[in-house]
Each structure stands twice: as C-alpha cells, then as structure tokens.
Design an enzyme around this catalytic site. Structure first.
Site, PDB file in Angstrom:
ATOM      1  CE  LYS A 238      -1.836   2.499   3.343  1.00 40.55           C
ATOM      2  NZ  LYS A 238      -1.705   3.855   2.785  1.00 40.55           N
TER       3      LYS A 238
ATOM      4  CD  GLU B 206      13.406   3.715   7.517  1.00 40.87           C
ATOM      5  OE1 GLU B 206      13.360   4.508   8.490  1.00 40.87           O
ATOM      6  OE2 GLU B 206      13.352   4.070   6.354  1.00 40.87           O
TER       7      GLU B 206
ATOM      8  CB  CYS C 280      13.023   8.678   8.138  1.00 41.17           C
ATOM      9  SG  CYS C 280      13.681   7.649   6.828  1.00 41.17           S
TER      10      CYS C 280
ATOM     11  CD  GLU D 257      10.747  11.851  11.608  1.00 40.62           C
ATOM     12  OE1 GLU D 257       9.786  11.170  11.981  1.00 40.62           O
ATOM     13  OE2 GLU D 257      11.618  11.439  10.817  1.00 40.62           O
TER      14      GLU D 257
END
Lengths: 487, 298
Positions: A193, A267, A301, A398
C-alpha cells in the site's frame, strides 16, 4: 549581531530563466483502480479519492480506495500465487526481477516526472536519485534470488509467505522498490500500500509489473489511507508486515500484531545529529548540512535535523550556512534548477508551520532564507533555529520538513551524550579531518547509518535502518534479505 | 523429629544477583522450594518490580563498559565462566538432583551447560566477521556494516531446566556485548543462584548479568514495559504472556524474540544467530578521494 554582517546577494548578478521539464510525454489516467491478481479492478468500496499536485494544488487523478474486502481479495491473490512463485527456481525468479529493473530504466523519465508532479520533490532529485536508485534496487536483489544460501551460513533460507508492505510519501517509488525487490527475491508474494498522497508512481509500477509478465498475484498494490493500511496489518493470512513511516504508527502496528506470530520490520522516524568539529573541512561540511536537512524538503527520516557545531567554529559555520541558504532555489519542482520543491501536502505544511511557531515560542532564534515562494502550492522557506537547546521540542521531535535546529558543543563527550540523548537512532553525520576521531564517534553514536564527511547517501548494497525507536530490521544489502526469510 | 547428629550442616541462603552483589529481594517476600518428599529445601526470593528496576539500572550502567571490552577479552571471560562451572560441577549436579533430576540427567545438563559456554566463548570474536560486510556502493565511498550490541536485554529463561536454560539464554546475549536481567526458572531456581556465584568469580564485570528469581506471571509485564530496556527474550510457552510482552514492547519499539519452540537441550539451541538477534547492524560511509576524476567525492 547577525543582521549587521554583510550579506551576499546572489540574485543581483544573474537570474536563471525557468527550465521546466517537459511533461507532455507523460500518460496519466483520470482514474486509477486497484492492482489485484495481475489486473486493475474497481474497488469493492466504490470510493475514490483525489490526488493533488502539491506545487499547484491541482487535482491529478482519482485513486481507488481499498476497503477490508479489497485487501482480503489482494491477500487471497497473493496467497494463491505464493506456492508456485516460491517453488520457482531462484534463477527464474531473478529473471522476472531483472525485467522489472530494466523496464523501470527504460521508463525512468516518465516515472521521475510523475513522482515530482504527485509528491512535490524537485525533478532533479526524482530524475537523478529516486528513480535510478529504485531501478538499481530491483537489479541488485534480482541477482540474490538464486544465491540465498550463500547469504546466511549454515542455514537453509525459506520465504515467509505473504508480505504486507506499507510505505510513506517521501520516496514513493524508491520505498516501493525497497519493499518489493527483496521480498520477491526471497520468494514471497506481496500486498503493498502506497501513501495516500503519493499513489501514482506505485500504480505506474503496477502497470510496469503487469507488462513485465510477472505471474498474477505475486505483487498486488492497493491504495488508500490509514484504514486500508490497518486492514493489511490485521489480516490473518499475512505472514510478515514491513512498515516505513512514523514512529507513532510503527508502535501501533507492533502492538496490534502482538500474539499473532506475524514477522515485523519497522523503519521509523529519526532526528539525526549532524556533528561539525573544528577540524572539519568547513565548506564541505556546510554542503553536508544543506544536503542533510534540505534534501527532499527535509521529508527524510534520516535528515540531519539537529546540527551540532563545535563552539569555536560556530560563528563561521553559521555565516557560511546562511550564505549557502540564500543560494537555494525554492519553487516549481518541475524546474530543473529547483533545489527545494513543494511540501508534500497541506497537512504536512501546517505541521511544519506549527513546529516553526513552537520553536519561536520556545525561545530559539529563527532564521529563514530571504527567497520568495510561489503563491500557489505548499512551500516552506529553508529554516534554521539558532540557540536551540536539548529540551526544545524542535530538537526532540521529528518535524519532517526543511527546519534545522542548531546547537553548539565544546567537548567530544558532550556531543556524544547530546547526540544519543533522544529516543531515535536512525542516522548521524560526523565531520572532521581526523580519522581516529571519526571512528571514535562512529562507534559511539547509537544509530544505524553513520555518514562521515558525507551525508544522505544511499545505495542498494548498503543496509539501512535504525536503532532504538527508529525501528528494527534492515533494508538494502545482504542484511536486507533477512527481513523476508525464515532462517 | 530429625536425629541429633554430631555436626549441623550449614544451609545455603539463596539470594538474587544484582550489580555484582547478592541482596535479598527488596520486597522481603519469598516462596518455599520443596523437594520430592515435600520437605522445604530453600526459601527463594520472590522478586518484585522494584528488584527488576534496580537490576535494569545495574545492567544499563554496565553496558557501555562491557561493549567496549575487546571481543577477545569477552571471549576470555566467557571461557573463565566455563572453567568455574567445571570446578563447581558436583554442586550443580547435587542441586539438580535435589530439584528432581536423575543423576544421569543432572550430569548431562551440567556438562551441556559448560560446553555451551565454551561454544559461545569462541564466538565472541568471530561472529562479527561472519556477519559484517563491506558494501560495494556505486559512488566513491568506503562503506561497511558491522554488528553492535542492542543494549540491555530482559530475559525470561526456560522454566524446565535449572542451569542449561539459563546458560542458553545468557551466553549469546553477553557474548555480543549486551548486558541483561534474567528471570530464572520458578520451579527450579537453585542453580541460578549458584550460577551467579560462578559469574561473580569469573572476572565478569558487575551488572553485566543480573539474575532474579520469582514469578513470570508477575514480572513479565515489567520486563517488557520498562522504557530503558532494548530487547526481551522469552523462552516459555504462555500465550497470554507472549502477547502481553509483544504489546508492551511497542512502547519503545523493543526487539522481542519468542523462543518458545527452542528446546534448550538440543544442539539447535546454540548458534551465532542467537547472538545476532540482539545485535544491530551499523553502516558507516566515508568518501574516497578521487584525484584526477571530474566528480567530487562528496
């Protein structure tokens, strides 16, 4: 004090004419269906959602939304295909994967243009990085398919079965390649997906896979948002979940598959320290800072979003950094001269702006490039926060945007402590001309990827993945195979 | 009534092992351990959440130093543990018999435990070479991947063995530079405490291994929801506990390995893959200067 410094004005001398990439040769349908069992099928949900060009806010196409039944259909197709696919000899499996790699190289420009249209990243990056790396990834893993027994000594590796794979919007095609290529090489079948804001290149990949003659059901691509993702995660006939995305969602996934026996690799997010020592090659380090935080609008990331500069060179590094920021061209992602494209979505832009507000309120000193940004579309000026401190939210959390938090340090012990004192551990950067210092740092930084005197480099042969709350398992290289094998 | 004999035997107090010391559980609780005839042979510490937290602090404190030891030195220390085990063989055999093993089974369990420790001693400075890689990246960079310890590992050891399960669980974890807190078998806890005495005389730094006794039903939640634990290993077969551990692990993305299908008596219970389960792969990049070429090395 900073305002009194003489400032370079790069645009005074010359102005670059627009250099837009041609988009006429691209074929995009008005509506995209789900790719299940080798064909495009209408969703059981009968629902579609629109995908937009974030640089123009114009609608590009409608995308099918997969519900539980659609996901179930995809999993059944993958399960049905698994037996034959996994029994096929490795050499033959590899040939199919090689074919995908070649087709992607042939259609590279089309993929690059669509990636930039749908996601907002500069064409320079999608053309030179995303698409070639994605093709190379298939090429690399294709060759592993008939050599698996050499990868894991004293083991007889077996595929896991059906892999459910959920990928993010920052590198849509590349992440699809990272997920699909090793899974197929290892003999698994796949339900993938893509993220809901960037489905197009995954669907173009589905067309390519159909054209490649890969047996029906080996790769299934279902589109949709979080609900579709959770239908994959919770499907009882899936053997493995591979997820790339935020740490919050990763934790939810880890929790929801508890007790099911499904294998998992994650991840997740990062907040990398990029550390500049006094003895670093400063001009190159500044390039590394720029590449670390502004590559792909900071939607990375492993972005070097925390800068640590040794105190005695802080003034000069920050002056050079500000000058370099002035030269960055922000705007039309389709322009070949653009350095920073559009923020991926309205939601992401408002999240970034929220963090910029938080940074100001926390007392860090805001600096932005003086560039202008297009009125239409979602754009954010390159932004740094000086005098940030370890407890600031802009240091701990983040942001996933072109926002850098700058801190200074005095000693090696101090910077190691600060760099590691965070729940994340995906990547880090170290800049110094002293070899022994590099190895001291690289062995003490708790992160899965360390760039020494470089930053944001990727390669199909190079394992990528995190420590701590940045996830577990590796993608890329020999180590990336383990995620898809029962050893 | 026991007969009056010429000499009263000194009985051993079974305590736990935290940070290189032998405290009683801070909770003050105990559970009696009976032999086959129903006689109490020892009062065993029924450890609490606080004991676990103390042990975790000791493990975290010891981790950096243990990981920084040379691989060769770790191998020597694991070998030393095997030597000390061999020297205390008869004591372990006696304890196993007291806990219900036959003489032959007891002897076999102790011998396997010693051999397994020697096996992992040898791996300490070898698994890195087997599982490392120099990666042939396309750009002008030197790029390599090496395993590094995950950190602090919480272990719920095998219930059905007293010594072998403990050694099977601990050895691969510490061979790779991790530190750990281990919950010993609840029904066969005697060897765990004696094994701690072995560790304490083997030059193993304090805190590298911490051993608790008590109930998994009570402690598994604490082992898995502690925010400063990096991984959990579970050698038992309680489905509800497995699910709870995996759920709790998501709080800070702990690595969880369920070894419920691992028979610790089997040869398959020892392999470098158990070491690798609690290792992280670190990849390092550095540019290679490319003098004379047009492209930059960055």
């Amino acid at each position: 004090m900073a305002t009194k410094e003489p400032k370079l004005n790069f645009n005074a001398a010359w102005e670059l004419a627009p250099a837009p990439e041609d988009t006429k040769h691209i074929s995009i349908k008005k509506q995209y269906e789900l790719f299940i069992n080798g064909e495009f099928v209408k969703p059981n949900s009968k629902k579609y959602f629109a995908t937009y060009n974030p640089a123009t806010e114009e609608k590009i196409a409608d995308i099918a939304e997969a519900d539980d039944k659609d996901v179930d259909k995809a999993v059944k197709a993958a399960r049905a295909a698994f037996g034959k696919w996994s029994r096929l000899s490795g050499a033959e499996r590899g040939k199919y994967i090689y074919r995908i790699a070649r087709l992607m190289q042939e259609r590279a420009r089309e993929f690059a243009v669509i990636e930039t249209m749908d996601g907002g990243k500069p064409i320079r990056e999608s053309r030179d990085i995303d698409v070639p790396l994605a093709a190379n990834h298939f090429f690399y893993y294709a060759g592993w398919a008939d050599k698996l027994e050499y990868a894991f000594p004293n083991r007889n590796p077996k595929p896991l079965g059906v892999a459910g794979q959920i990928i993010p919007w920052n590198f849509p095609l590349l992440m699809a390649a990272w997920k699909i290529a090793p899974a197929l090489a290892a003999g698994n079948t796949v339900v993938l997906k893509p993220a809901e804001t960037t489905s197009l290149t995954a669907l173009k990949l589905a067309e390519l896979i159909r054209d490649s003659g890969l047996p029906a059901g080996v790769v299934n691509i279902v589109t949709g948002a979080g609900k579709t993702g959770s239908a994959i995660v919770n499907h009882p006939d899936i053997n493995k979940i591979a997820f790339t995305g935020s740490t919050d969602v990763g934790k939810l996934i880890q929790r929801s598959i508890a007790g099911t026996g499904k294998k998992l690799t994650l991840e997740l997010g990062g907040k990398a320290a990029n550390i500049i020592f006094e003895d670093a090659p400063l001009d190159q380090a500044v390039e590394g800072i720029i590449n670390g935080i502004f590559f792909n609008q900071g939607h990375v990331c492993c972005a070097g979003s925390r800068l640590f500069v040794q105190e005695n060179v802080a003034d000069i590094v920050i002056r050079k950094l500000k000058d370099r920021m002035e030269t960055l061209r922000v705007g039309d992602p389709m322009d070949k001269n653009t350095d920073i494209g559009a923020i991926n979505s309205r939601e992401q832009l408002s999240k970034i702006n929220e963090y910029i507000k938080i940074g100001k309120n926390e007392g860090a000193e805001l600096y932005q490039s003086s560039c202008t940004v297009p009125k239409k579309g979602y754009f954010c000026k390159p932004t740094i926060f000086l005098n940030a401190s370890q407890s600031h939210r802009i240091v701990q959390e983040e942001i996933f945007g072109p926002v850098l938090a700058v801190q200074t340090f005095r000693t090696i012990e101090e910077v190691i402590e600060k760099a590691n004192n965070i729940p994340y551990g995906l990547s880090a950067g170290v800049w110094t001309d002293k070899g022994s210092k590099i190895f001291n740092l690289t062995s003490k930084l708790r992160a899965g990827v360390i760039w020494a005197n470089t930053y944001n480099k990727f390669d199909p042969t190079s394992p990528f993945g995190g420590y701590k709350e940045s996830g577990f398992g590796r993608e890329g290289g020999l180590h990336g195979l383990a995620a898809y094998l029962d050893l | 009534m026991a007969k009056i004999t010429s000499r009263i035997e000194i009985q051993k107090t079974y305590k736990v092992f935290i940070g290189g010391q032998f405290p009683r559980t801070e909770s003050g609780r105990y559970y009696p351990l009976n032999d086959k005839k129903g006689n109490v042979i020892a009062n065993i510490c029924l450890c609490s959440r606080k004991d676990f937290r103390n042990a975790e602090v000791a493990a975290r404190g010891a981790q950096g130093g243990w990981a920084a030891r040379s691989a060769f030195n770790r191998g020597q220390i694991l070998y030393r543990i095997a030597e000390m085990l061999e020297g205390r063989k008869e004591q372990f055999v006696a304890e196993l018999i007291a806990q219900g093993s036959s003489t032959a089974a007891a002897r076999q369990e102790v011998e396997r435990s010693i051999d397994r420790m020697v096996y992992y001693s040898g791996w300490c400075d070898k698994f890195q070479q087997v599982y490392s890689a120099v990666n042939p990246v396309a750009s002008s960079h030197f790029n390599f991947s090496v395993p590094e310890p995950t950190g602090v590992v919480a272990i719920i050891a095998d219930e059905n063995t007293s010594l072998l399960g403990l050694v099977t669980a601990i050895a691969p974890v510490i061979a790779g530079g991790n530190t750990c807190v281990v919950l010993a078998s609840e029904t066969r806890p005697l060897c765990a405490v004696t094994f701690a005495e072995v560790l304490n005389t083997s030059d193993l730094p304090a805190g590298v291994v911490n051993i608790l006794t008590g109930s998994s039903a009570e402690l598994h939640a604490h082992f898995s929801n502690h925010m400063d634990v990096n991984a959990v290993l579970y050698y038992r077969n309680d489905k509800a506990e497995i699910k709870a551990i995996q759920e709790n692990a998501s709080l800070n993305v702990k690595r969880v390995f369920i070894y419920n299908k691992t028979d610790v008596n089997s040869e398959k219970a020892q392999s470098p893959y158990f070491i690798m389960d609690v290792q992280e792969i670190k990849t390092t990049w550095h540019p290679v200067e490319n003098i004379g070429a047009a492209k930059a090395g960055y």
